[in-house]
Design a protein around this motif. Structure first.
Motif, PDB file in Angstrom:
ATOM      1  N   GLY A   1       1.336 -11.562   7.149  1.00  0.00           N
ATOM      2  CA  GLY A   1       0.147 -10.914   6.593  1.00  0.00           C
ATOM      3  C   GLY A   1      -0.804 -10.401   7.645  1.00  0.00           C
ATOM      4  O   GLY A   1      -2.025 -10.471   7.469  1.00  0.00           O
ATOM      5  N   GLY A   2      -0.269  -9.879   8.736  1.00  0.00           N
ATOM      6  CA  GLY A   2      -1.100  -9.311   9.789  1.00  0.00           C
ATOM      7  C   GLY A   2      -1.609  -7.928   9.439  1.00  0.00           C
ATOM      8  O   GLY A   2      -1.645  -7.537   8.271  1.00  0.00           O
ATOM      9  N   HIS A   3      -1.967  -7.150  10.458  1.00  0.00           N
ATOM     10  CA  HIS A   3      -2.580  -5.840  10.220  1.00  0.00           C
ATOM     11  C   HIS A   3      -1.674  -4.918   9.400  1.00  0.00           C
ATOM     12  O   HIS A   3      -2.117  -4.276   8.448  1.00  0.00           O
ATOM     13  CB  HIS A   3      -2.922  -5.173  11.561  1.00  0.00           C
ATOM     14  N   VAL A   4      -0.399  -4.853   9.772  1.00  0.00           N
ATOM     15  CA  VAL A   4       0.519  -3.956   9.056  1.00  0.00           C
ATOM     16  C   VAL A   4       0.820  -4.508   7.668  1.00  0.00           C
ATOM     17  O   VAL A   4       0.884  -3.761   6.686  1.00  0.00           O
ATOM     18  CB  VAL A   4       1.808  -3.727   9.861  1.00  0.00           C
ATOM     19  N   GLY A   5       0.991  -5.815   7.569  1.00  0.00           N
ATOM     20  CA  GLY A   5       1.220  -6.424   6.262  1.00  0.00           C
ATOM     21  C   GLY A   5       0.083  -6.126   5.305  1.00  0.00           C
ATOM     22  O   GLY A   5       0.302  -5.773   4.142  1.00  0.00           O
ATOM     23  N   ARG A   6      -1.135  -6.237   5.799  1.00  0.00           N
ATOM     24  CA  ARG A   6      -2.297  -5.952   4.939  1.00  0.00           C
ATOM     25  C   ARG A   6      -2.325  -4.492   4.523  1.00  0.00           C
ATOM     26  O   ARG A   6      -2.710  -4.164   3.404  1.00  0.00           O
ATOM     27  CB  ARG A   6      -3.589  -6.311   5.673  1.00  0.00           C
ATOM     28  N   ALA A   7      -1.929  -3.599   5.418  1.00  0.00           N
ATOM     29  CA  ALA A   7      -1.902  -2.178   5.072  1.00  0.00           C
ATOM     30  C   ALA A   7      -0.785  -1.863   4.081  1.00  0.00           C
ATOM     31  O   ALA A   7      -0.912  -0.959   3.248  1.00  0.00           O
ATOM     32  CB  ALA A   7      -1.738  -1.340   6.341  1.00  0.00           C
ATOM     33  N   CYS A   8       0.317  -2.621   4.159  1.00  0.00           N
ATOM     34  CA  CYS A   8       1.453  -2.368   3.266  1.00  0.00           C
ATOM     35  C   CYS A   8       1.155  -2.729   1.821  1.00  0.00           C
ATOM     36  O   CYS A   8       1.657  -2.073   0.899  1.00  0.00           O
ATOM     37  CB  CYS A   8       2.670  -3.161   3.732  1.00  0.00           C
ATOM     38  N   VAL A   9       0.355  -3.771   1.606  1.00  0.00           N
ATOM     39  CA  VAL A   9       0.163  -4.268   0.237  1.00  0.00           C
ATOM     40  C   VAL A   9      -0.385  -3.185  -0.695  1.00  0.00           C
ATOM     41  O   VAL A   9       0.226  -2.889  -1.729  1.00  0.00           O
ATOM     42  CB  VAL A   9      -0.716  -5.529   0.228  1.00  0.00           C
ATOM     43  N   PRO A  10      -1.532  -2.559  -0.401  1.00  0.00           N
ATOM     44  CA  PRO A  10      -2.020  -1.528  -1.336  1.00  0.00           C
ATOM     45  C   PRO A  10      -1.113  -0.305  -1.400  1.00  0.00           C
ATOM     46  O   PRO A  10      -0.988   0.316  -2.461  1.00  0.00           O
ATOM     47  CB  PRO A  10      -3.407  -1.173  -0.780  1.00  0.00           C
ATOM     48  N   ALA A  11      -0.458   0.035  -0.279  1.00  0.00           N
ATOM     49  CA  ALA A  11       0.433   1.198  -0.286  1.00  0.00           C
ATOM     50  C   ALA A  11       1.610   0.980  -1.223  1.00  0.00           C
ATOM     51  O   ALA A  11       2.021   1.890  -1.965  1.00  0.00           O
ATOM     52  CB  ALA A  11       0.922   1.486   1.130  1.00  0.00           C
ATOM     53  N   LEU A  12       2.162  -0.220  -1.228  1.00  0.00           N
ATOM     54  CA  LEU A  12       3.323  -0.515  -2.070  1.00  0.00           C
ATOM     55  C   LEU A  12       2.921  -0.780  -3.514  1.00  0.00           C
ATOM     56  O   LEU A  12       3.639  -0.407  -4.446  1.00  0.00           O
ATOM     57  CB  LEU A  12       4.089  -1.701  -1.486  1.00  0.00           C
ATOM     58  N   ALA A  13       1.763  -1.427  -3.708  1.00  0.00           N
ATOM     59  CA  ALA A  13       1.283  -1.641  -5.080  1.00  0.00           C
ATOM     60  C   ALA A  13       1.002  -0.311  -5.762  1.00  0.00           C
ATOM     61  O   ALA A  13       1.216  -0.162  -6.973  1.00  0.00           O
ATOM     62  CB  ALA A  13       0.032  -2.517  -5.059  1.00  0.00           C
ATOM     63  N   ALA A  14       0.538   0.673  -4.985  1.00  0.00           N
ATOM     64  CA  ALA A  14       0.221   1.983  -5.560  1.00  0.00           C
ATOM     65  C   ALA A  14       1.447   2.703  -6.077  1.00  0.00           C
ATOM     66  O   ALA A  14       1.340   3.587  -6.944  1.00  0.00           O
ATOM     67  CB  ALA A  14      -0.494   2.850  -4.517  1.00  0.00           C
TER      68      ALA A  14
END
Length: 336
Positions: A181-194
């Motif tokens: 859940g680092g920087h990239v992980g945090r950025a991935c969550v909203p991108a994939l949920a969208a």
């Protein structure tokens, strides 16, 4: 909002006693923007959710949905996209109908089954004066072909018309599990949920594995990267992204996840890291074919640098994998 999320929203509206009209692409031909199964909801207050393709054809559908909201009558129409102000060509057969409490019964059954890992189909007979959905569980309806069990819990084909009956498989949202859940992980969550993935984040740091850090994630798990099975069970429908805080933890997770044969397994890192990881997971028993299936470096090659850009490249890769799996043809006329 797409797929099962739209069905959930329709059920919520009906449960609260509010009117809902759905517009569904029943079939398509040529370079249509959206194919069978695309859905748009018109809520009682006029809110529109989802899309059947955009442009002038969708504006006409929106008008017909408003009319159906007012008079309750079902409508079937064909939009020839080369005629109604869209140069792409192609055609869509659409069904528009006000949903009822009988639909709520079918929706509740379909959603409960999908959540329990027992998917089935919704079937709507458009020859009826008032088309209403019914739920066909997996393994049932062989006489009509509504569901033919493949042994993998998935339908053999997507949404389709069988005579006058529209059949739509209902399965749970595809799950992405992000290890790290680092920087990239945090950025991935909203991108994939969208793009309608259900996202789970798994991390071994108590100050990171907190739901408030990932508001768009369905689940956040605190666990050990050395024993991921203690916190989560991976399956063949899952998409797995590995981007922990260290290369040893990445190797531990990939070595464990590879045996689940997920639909997608990607790991962040360089080509040099790939050579190291290949050796490590091979020593732990992974076969050459399993190792070859690991996407490392992860994502599409877009020249991404920042966490947000890398998240876009990963989301793009998962879209590519998703549509290669479901057999969608190249969209010569994308939604707009």
């Amino acid at each position: 909002m797409e797929g099962i999320a739209l069905l959930r929203r329709a059920a919520e509206e009906l449960r609260e006693g509010r009117k809902v009209v759905e517009c569904v692409v029943l079939a398509s031909r040529g370079s249509a923007a959206r194919h069978a199964g695309a859905r748009m909801l018109t809520l009682q207050d006029g809110t529109l959710l989802g899309t059947v393709g955009g442009g002038t054809p969708e504006l006409r559908c929106q008008q017909m949905c408003r009319e159906a909201l007012a008079d309750g009558r079902p409508r079937r129409t064909t939009m020839e996209r080369g005629i109604v102000d869209v140069a792409c060509g192609g055609a869509q057969d659409l069904g528009i109908r006000a949903m009822s409490q009988a639909d709520l019964v079918a929706l509740d059954a379909a959603l409960a089954a999908a959540d329990a890992g027992e998917p089935g189909c919704l079937a709507v007979d458009w020859s009826a004066p008032e088309p209403v959905a019914s739920f066909v569980p997996a393994g049932a309806g062989q006489d009509t072909g509504a569901w033919q069990d493949t042994g993998a819990g998935e339908p053999p084909s997507g949404p389709r018309m069988e005579g006058d009956v529209y059949v739509e498989p209902v399965v749970a949202a595809e799950r992405v599990v992000i290890f790290g859940g680092g920087h990239v992980g945090r950025a991935c969550v909203p991108a994939l949920a969208a793009i309608d993935f259900e996202v789970t984040v798994f991390d071994d740091r108590p100050d990171v594995a907190l739901p408030e850090n990932f508001p768009d994630a369905a689940h956040v798990i605190l666990g050990s990267f050395k024993d991921i099975a203690a916190g989560i069970t991976l399956g063949a429908r899952d998409y797995v992204i590995v981007m922990t805080h260290g290369h040893v933890a990445d190797e531990d997770v990939v070595a464990q996840a590879i045996g689940a044969h997920p639909r997608y397994l990607g790991c962040m890192g360089s080509r040099h890291k790939r050579r190291v990881l290949e050796r490590v997971v091979a020593e732990r028993g992974a076969s050459p074919a399993e190792i070859a299936a690991v996407d490392l470096p992860i994502g599409l090659s877009l020249g991404a640098v920042t966490p947000a850009e890398i998240a876009v490249s990963i989301a793009a890769k998962l879209i590519e994998v998703r549509h290669a799996h479901d057999g969608d043809a190249f969209h010569a006329c994308p939604s707009h």
